[in-house]
Write a protein that holds these residues in place. Structure first.
Motif, PDB file in Angstrom:
ATOM      1  N   UNK A 283       0.824  -1.197   0.000  1.00 27.55           N
ATOM      2  CA  UNK A 283       0.000   0.000   0.000  1.00 27.55           C
ATOM      3  C   UNK A 283       0.862   1.251   0.000  1.00 27.55           C
ATOM      4  N   UNK A 284       0.353   2.297  -0.612  1.00 28.20           N
ATOM      5  CA  UNK A 284       0.994   3.608  -0.542  1.00 28.20           C
ATOM      6  C   UNK A 284       0.589   4.359   0.721  1.00 28.20           C
ATOM      7  N   UNK A 285      -0.342   3.788   1.474  1.00 29.82           N
ATOM      8  CA  UNK A 285      -0.830   4.381   2.729  1.00 29.82           C
ATOM      9  C   UNK A 285      -1.199   5.850   2.538  1.00 29.82           C
ATOM     10  N   UNK A 286      -1.980   6.092   1.496  1.00 28.65           N
ATOM     11  CA  UNK A 286      -2.531   7.439   1.347  1.00 28.65           C
ATOM     12  C   UNK A 286      -3.393   7.783   2.554  1.00 28.65           C
ATOM     13  N   UNK A 287      -4.155   6.806   3.013  1.00 34.04           N
ATOM     14  CA  UNK A 287      -5.002   6.985   4.191  1.00 34.04           C
ATOM     15  C   UNK A 287      -4.862   5.774   5.112  1.00 34.04           C
ATOM     16  N   UNK A 288      -5.069   6.021   6.391  1.00 34.85           N
ATOM     17  CA  UNK A 288      -5.190   4.924   7.360  1.00 34.85           C
ATOM     18  C   UNK A 288      -6.611   5.002   7.898  1.00 34.85           C
ATOM     19  N   UNK A 289      -7.444   4.054   7.447  1.00 38.38           N
ATOM     20  CA  UNK A 289      -8.885   4.121   7.698  1.00 38.38           C
ATOM     21  C   UNK A 289      -9.296   3.011   8.655  1.00 38.38           C
ATOM     22  N   UNK A 290      -9.846   3.420   9.799  1.00 38.01           N
ATOM     23  CA  UNK A 290     -10.392   2.462  10.758  1.00 38.01           C
ATOM     24  C   UNK A 290     -11.909   2.481  10.652  1.00 38.01           C
ATOM     25  N   UNK A 291     -12.536   1.463  11.231  1.00 35.22           N
ATOM     26  CA  UNK A 291     -13.992   1.383  11.243  1.00 35.22           C
ATOM     27  C   UNK A 291     -14.487   1.137  12.658  1.00 35.22           C
ATOM     28  N   UNK A 292     -15.595   1.806  12.997  1.00 33.33           N
ATOM     29  CA  UNK A 292     -16.265   1.553  14.268  1.00 33.33           C
ATOM     30  C   UNK A 292     -17.721   2.012  14.157  1.00 33.33           C
ATOM     31  N   UNK A 293     -18.653   1.252  14.747  1.00 31.36           N
ATOM     32  CA  UNK A 293     -20.049   1.710  14.765  1.00 31.36           C
ATOM     33  C   UNK A 293     -20.217   3.025  15.522  1.00 31.36           C
ATOM     34  N   UNK A 294     -19.249   3.350  16.375  1.00 31.38           N
ATOM     35  CA  UNK A 294     -19.277   4.615  17.121  1.00 31.38           C
ATOM     36  C   UNK A 294     -18.385   5.658  16.454  1.00 31.38           C
ATOM     37  N   UNK A 295     -18.400   5.675  15.115  1.00 33.90           N
ATOM     38  CA  UNK A 295     -17.510   6.560  14.370  1.00 33.90           C
ATOM     39  C   UNK A 295     -17.664   8.027  14.756  1.00 33.90           C
ATOM     40  N   UNK A 296     -18.901   8.515  14.811  1.00 27.51           N
ATOM     41  CA  UNK A 296     -19.104   9.938  15.083  1.00 27.51           C
ATOM     42  C   UNK A 296     -18.614  10.313  16.477  1.00 27.51           C
ATOM     43  N   UNK A 297     -18.827   9.433  17.444  1.00 28.31           N
ATOM     44  CA  UNK A 297     -18.346   9.685  18.797  1.00 28.31           C
ATOM     45  C   UNK A 297     -16.826   9.701  18.846  1.00 28.31           C
ATOM     46  N   UNK A 298     -16.198   8.749  18.119  1.00 23.77           N
ATOM     47  CA  UNK A 298     -14.732   8.703  18.086  1.00 23.77           C
ATOM     48  C   UNK A 298     -14.178   9.953  17.427  1.00 23.77           C
TER      49      UNK A 298
END
Length: 373
Positions: A283-298
């Protein structure tokens, strides 16, 4: 500490003397449209991508649009696109009068799933258009096999994947055309809009060159109805400077990604999903993307701590008002819709130091742990 999502000013400061010198060189040349600076960058970018041809254009959207036009795609044709992508991928398809046909992503990688592509192919399909999202190459081998089986072209959207590798080879020539954006925030970013198409096909490169320049090979002689989409010489000069630093800066991005993965590993499956990579990709690691159902809170928690984040992307193309005429509603592409609700891009860039990465990890861990109690 305050941690920006991406520090573009730091990139300029690191190579300021070379950038300033490149701008001055163009200003002194008196050549402000196309010319030797653009030709030099095209040659250097083609060599970097290990292909014979690169054509500089005004931006990444134009790169996609002109590649499709040069392949003869138009009204009545279908182009298979990811349901999870930036809207520019779809806009290029509709710009040439064709119809975007979405296929869902692999939830693990967020890139288009080749099995979904296979199911979406119809007699009207002309092009498969995978996107190398977040810097990770899509799984090209089965996509290219499908294209050969059905006699289709492959146009790659590599706007986020400068320097990424698939099965040991840099992106740039796996498909018929590979389209690049050099928007300032990209791994190889100009100081304004810029783009390019790389290809192994001389005839395709020639058609794109003609289309980008009013449909003309010779001044005032217009062979086809083209557009004005020429890479600016100043941007080309800047990109030549930055290209010399791309691999080193990508290596720094990879170090940040490693720090995140190690620091957040304990949260995998316990409130947070980390990026997953295919076995044979770099990967070129343009972005480091995580996922969580509590995205807005995080995201709010990180913002309160002075840490910048972004969402790539909050609304899938099929739910944008621009594509309401296609008739898709909520639930049409559920994987893309779940991703839109859960993805969060953490700060990433070659100028994000270890202390900053550690701070991001610490704040994310505290936020996820507090959300679970």
């Amino acid at each position: 500490m305050t941690i920006p999502f991406l520090d573009l000013a730091a990139a300029y400061q690191e190579i300021k003397a070379d950038i300033d010198g490149a701008v001055a060189r163009v200003l002194a040349s008196g050549r402000y449209i196309l010319g030797p600076e653009v030709e030099a960058f095209e040659a250097e970018w083609a060599a970097y991508c290990s292909v014979p041809h690169a054509v500089g254009v005004a931006n990444g959207l134009d790169a996609l649009t002109l590649a499709l036009r040069a392949l003869g795609v138009g009204p009545g044709d279908e182009v298979i696109v990811p349901s999870n992508t930036y809207i520019a991928t779809w806009l290029a398809v509709t710009a040439v009068g064709a119809t975007p046909v979405p296929a869902e992503p692999d939830p693990a990688t967020c890139n288009i799933d080749p099995t979904g592509i296979a199911a979406a192919i119809t007699p009207r399909t002309r092009v498969l258009l995978p996107v190398h999202l977040y810097g990770q190459p899509a799984d090209l081998a089965p996509i290219l096999a499908l294209a050969r089986q059905h006699g289709l072209a492959v146009v790659e959207d590599a706007a986020q994947a400068h320097g990424a590798r698939y099965q040991g080879e840099r992106l740039g020539g796996h498909g018929d055309a590979v389209c690049w954006s050099f928007y300032p925030g990209k791994n190889l970013g100009a100081l304004g809009d810029a783009g390019a198409v790389t290809t192994r096909h001389a005839d395709l490169a020639d058609r794109i060159r003609v289309l980008r320049n009013y449909g003309s090979r010779v001044k005032y002689v217009n062979d086809v109805q083209g557009v004005n989409s020429r890479l600016d010489p100043i941007q080309a000069a800047l990109l030549r400077v930055k290209l010399r630093h791309l691999d080193a800066w990508n290596a720094r991005r990879a170090q940040v990604a490693t720090a995140y993965t190690k620091g957040l590993h304990a949260l995998q499956g316990a409130g947070l999903t980390l990026p997953a990579l295919l076995p044979d990709v770099e990967s070129a690691w343009h972005l480091y993307v995580v996922r969580t159902p509590q995205r807005d809170e995080l995201q709010q928690h990180l913002e309160q701590a002075g840490i910048g984040t972004l969402i790539h992307y909050p609304i899938p193309p099929h739910l944008q008002q621009a594509y309401a005429p296609l008739g898709y509603g909520p639930g049409a592409f559920p994987v893309a819709e779940v991703l839109a609700r859960e993805v969060l891009s953490l700060p990433m860039g070659p100028h994000l130091g270890q202390a900053m990465a550690d701070e991001v990890v610490d704040v994310v861990c505290r936020a996820i742990e507090s959300a679970g109690t």
